[in-house]
Design a protein around this motif. Structure first.
Motif, PDB file in Angstrom:
ATOM      1  N   VAL A  32       0.839  -1.188   0.000  1.00  0.00           N
ATOM      2  CA  VAL A  32       0.000   0.000   0.000  1.00  0.00           C
ATOM      3  C   VAL A  32       0.876   1.240   0.000  1.00  0.00           C
ATOM      4  O   VAL A  32       2.078   1.178   0.311  1.00  0.00           O
ATOM      5  N   VAL A  33       0.277   2.375  -0.331  1.00  0.00           N
ATOM      6  CA  VAL A  33       1.008   3.634  -0.383  1.00  0.00           C
ATOM      7  C   VAL A  33       0.054   4.770  -0.042  1.00  0.00           C
ATOM      8  O   VAL A  33      -1.156   4.676  -0.292  1.00  0.00           O
ATOM      9  N   ILE A  34       0.574   5.815   0.566  1.00  0.00           N
ATOM     10  CA  ILE A  34      -0.156   7.052   0.798  1.00  0.00           C
ATOM     11  C   ILE A  34       0.539   8.141  -0.002  1.00  0.00           C
ATOM     12  O   ILE A  34       1.776   8.232   0.016  1.00  0.00           O
ATOM     13  N   VAL A  35      -0.228   8.945  -0.724  1.00  0.00           N
ATOM     14  CA  VAL A  35       0.353  10.000  -1.566  1.00  0.00           C
ATOM     15  C   VAL A  35      -0.004  11.358  -0.983  1.00  0.00           C
ATOM     16  O   VAL A  35      -0.968  11.495  -0.226  1.00  0.00           O
ATOM     17  N   ASN A  36       0.797  12.360  -1.346  1.00  0.00           N
ATOM     18  CA  ASN A  36       0.458  13.698  -0.877  1.00  0.00           C
ATOM     19  C   ASN A  36      -0.442  14.391  -1.900  1.00  0.00           C
ATOM     20  O   ASN A  36      -0.703  13.869  -2.994  1.00  0.00           O
ATOM     21  N   GLN A  37      -0.919  15.578  -1.541  1.00  0.00           N
ATOM     22  CA  GLN A  37      -1.898  16.280  -2.368  1.00  0.00           C
ATOM     23  C   GLN A  37      -1.355  16.603  -3.748  1.00  0.00           C
ATOM     24  O   GLN A  37      -2.045  16.454  -4.758  1.00  0.00           O
ATOM     25  N   THR A  38      -0.091  17.031  -3.808  1.00  0.00           N
ATOM     26  CA  THR A  38       0.508  17.369  -5.105  1.00  0.00           C
ATOM     27  C   THR A  38       0.573  16.151  -6.008  1.00  0.00           C
ATOM     28  O   THR A  38       0.274  16.228  -7.213  1.00  0.00           O
ATOM     29  N   PRO A  80       6.165  22.809  -3.082  1.00  0.00           N
ATOM     30  CA  PRO A  80       5.439  21.532  -2.991  1.00  0.00           C
ATOM     31  C   PRO A  80       5.877  20.576  -4.090  1.00  0.00           C
ATOM     32  O   PRO A  80       6.061  20.974  -5.242  1.00  0.00           O
ATOM     33  N   LYS A  81       6.080  19.322  -3.744  1.00  0.00           N
ATOM     34  CA  LYS A  81       6.467  18.315  -4.719  1.00  0.00           C
ATOM     35  C   LYS A  81       5.744  17.017  -4.431  1.00  0.00           C
ATOM     36  O   LYS A  81       5.207  16.803  -3.335  1.00  0.00           O
ATOM     37  N   SER A  82       5.699  16.142  -5.433  1.00  0.00           N
ATOM     38  CA  SER A  82       5.010  14.868  -5.285  1.00  0.00           C
ATOM     39  C   SER A  82       5.775  13.952  -4.345  1.00  0.00           C
ATOM     40  O   SER A  82       6.991  13.799  -4.476  1.00  0.00           O
ATOM     41  N   VAL A  83       5.057  13.337  -3.411  1.00  0.00           N
ATOM     42  CA  VAL A  83       5.691  12.448  -2.442  1.00  0.00           C
ATOM     43  C   VAL A  83       4.846  11.192  -2.279  1.00  0.00           C
ATOM     44  O   VAL A  83       3.615  11.253  -2.196  1.00  0.00           O
ATOM     45  N   LEU A  84       5.539  10.056  -2.246  1.00  0.00           N
ATOM     46  CA  LEU A  84       4.908   8.768  -1.957  1.00  0.00           C
ATOM     47  C   LEU A  84       5.387   8.294  -0.596  1.00  0.00           C
ATOM     48  O   LEU A  84       6.582   8.319  -0.311  1.00  0.00           O
ATOM     49  N   TYR A  85       4.456   7.866   0.257  1.00  0.00           N
ATOM     50  CA  TYR A  85       4.805   7.338   1.574  1.00  0.00           C
ATOM     51  C   TYR A  85       4.459   5.853   1.622  1.00  0.00           C
ATOM     52  O   TYR A  85       3.326   5.460   1.305  1.00  0.00           O
TER      53      TYR A  85
END
Length: 288
Positions: A32-38, A80-85
């Motif tokens: 699974v992954v959580i993404v940020n708004q961007t 702001p940049k794209s981030v995957l958690y």
């Protein structure tokens, strides 16, 4: 970015959609992954990102289970940049410890960033071991230790062993009654403690940097380390879940045998960094 439990809560990063990571998100379960708004706006546009699949670096695709607000990741001034958690339990990476405080974090920094070389540790252990002799102790006398994981706990533990005394590590969450029972049962004459205990008849030493400093400055005798490998080294109390806690007796040979066993696996070397998560009073944390 691989993160541990309560990462978003600790950094006060709002969850906008979906869920945070759960204990069930571990090795062997669907990734699974959580993404940020961007990331969500850039790659999914107006579509619902939840349930979408993301694949990075040739690794197995992961299902998007949550969206969090943008936050600073590398620098305060970054755009702001794209981030995957990812959950750390599924994708373990380099560890960084993040702590959040209710007040000014500056006073905490020395404790968080403290470091000690092997040579410094050895000298500190020698000094504390010598200082203990000022309390009229002889080989075989018991010394109890109560406190959280810290450099001071490590120093006090090894100083006790080096001077030929018997270490008695005790759970710091023990009640006053439980603590008194173990002190009486073990016959401990000295107690290293991170917080003053409501006990009489046992000399208490602050398990702090200052407390050990004062001990090092006491009038002391040279230390003579035990020569008998079968001499008692540690009294380790059980949890007492099925009755009164009982003390297991560990000799110096038993402790050395464990180290030899770990070394035989050849999984550690001089460059290895080991993260100690278990409490040092516990048999698994202590043997590590």
């Amino acid at each position: 970015v691989s993160v541990g439990p309560r990462y978003f809560e600790t950094l006060a990063i709002p969850l906008l959609r979906g869920r945070e990571f759960a204990t069930a998100d571990r090795e062997g379960t669907p990734p699974v992954v959580i993404v940020n708004q961007t990331f969500a706006e850039t790659y999914f546009g107006p579509a619902n990102p939840l349930g979408q699949r993301v694949e990075t670096g040739g690794e197995a695709n992961a299902e998007v289970v949550g969206v969090v607000a943008n936050s600073k990741l590398d620098t305060i001034g970054e755009a702001p940049k794209s981030v995957l958690y990812y959950p750390f339990a599924q994708r373990p990476r380099r560890v960084t410890v993040i702590a959040r405080t209710a007040g000014d974090p500056a006073p905490m920094l020395p404790a968080v960033r403290r470091a000690m070389t092997w040579a410094e540790l050895d000298r500190r252990i020698d000094a504390v071991a010598a200082g203990l002799s000022a309390h009229g102790l002889v080989a075989g006398h018991r010394i109890a230790l109560v406190g959280p994981n810290s450099i001071e706990f490590v120093v006090a533990y090894f100083a006790t062993l080096r001077a030929g005394y018997v270490a008695v590590p005790i759970n710091p969450q023990s009640t006053a009654t439980e603590l008194r029972a173990m002190i009486n049962d073990s016959g401990a004459r000295v107690l290293f403690t991170a917080a003053a205990q409501p006990l009489e008849g046992v000399h208490q030493i602050d398990l702090t940097f200052r407390g050990l400093d004062e001990l090092c400055n006491a009038a002391a005798q040279p230390v003579s380390s035990p020569k008998d490998p079968e001499a008692l080294a540690v009294l380790l109390y059980t949890a007492g879940t099925s009755g009164e806690p009982k003390a297991a007796m560990l000799s110096h040979r038993a402790l050395l045998n464990h180290l030899d066993s770990v070394a035989s696996f050849e999984i550690l070397n001089r460059e290895s960094v080991v993260l100690a998560m278990l409490p040092l009073f516990h048999v698994f944390g202590l043997n590590a």
